[in-house]
Design a protein around this motif. Sequence first.
Motif, short mmCIF file in Angstrom:
data_model
loop_
_atom_site.label_atom_id
_atom_site.label_comp_id
_atom_site.label_asym_id
_atom_site.label_seq_id
_atom_site.Cartn_x
_atom_site.Cartn_y
_atom_site.Cartn_z
N ASN A 83 0.85 -1.14 -0.07
CA ASN A 83 0.03 -0.04 -0.03
C ASN A 83 0.86 1.23 -0.09
OD1 ASN A 83 -2.93 -0.57 0.35
ND2 ASN A 83 -2.13 -2.09 1.43
N ASN A 85 -8.48 4.47 -0.46
CA ASN A 85 -8.33 3.64 0.65
C ASN A 85 -9.20 3.69 1.78
OD1 ASN A 85 -6.42 1.61 2.19
ND2 ASN A 85 -6.27 3.66 3.61
N ILE A 91 -1.90 0.75 7.42
CA ILE A 91 -2.16 1.06 6.01
C ILE A 91 -2.38 2.39 5.84
CG2 ILE A 91 -3.33 1.15 3.87
CD1 ILE A 91 -3.93 -2.01 4.30
#
Length: 229
Positions: free
Chosen positions: A110, A162, A202
């Motif tokens: 990521n 995201n 992330i």
Amino acid sequence: MAVASVAGVGLGWTPLSALARATVQLSVVALLLRGILSVPETVGAFLLLMAATASWTASGRLRDLWHGRRAAVTGVVAGAAVSLTAIFALHLVALQVRFLVAVAGIIIGNAMSAATLAGRNFLRAAGHRRDEVEAWLSLGATPSRANLEIGQEAVRESLLPNLDQTRSTGLVTLPGAFVGALFGGASPAEAAQFQLVVLAGIALAMTICGVVVTRMLGRTPYVVATARD
């Protein structure tokens, strides 16, 4: 491939070649992981390989930007390193080889995406707002100040997909970490806890990576000329 062909998308053999490449790569990784789990001392080399591959991939996407390769590598390494350090230093996940490899793979992947998205968004925004940047520079502002808002916008845009996925987790999607933990024998509560840690990791990695990449790219006035071309 048939659907894409009929629809005129023009992908050709790309879907098949992508799956073939994934098959080869996953086969190699499976063999490597078998050795790593048997000899934990080799985990450092494997993590370095993942970070190097992610950095190389991201740097290739930003090669047209001023010091784009350097920015991509620095961003990926910084974002992944800080996030992984926080996760394991806070004991959010047990420091075991299998957990380290699993979490690192997700975080580094990521971070790589964040570097690419932030860099390309930066280039696009610099092209659209080049007159504004040139005005700042003509008033004596440093390149970093002239490109500051462009960089902030680029980071924000790179994080939105995201964050949207994070909002829909459990309702629209069941993320891989959650499903993998369930398949590994964890209870639903343990799997959910693991997934939340991964999602937070992330977000942290992508934010740091995006900020580092855009701040480095914004240090030169030549970004405006590159974006214009």
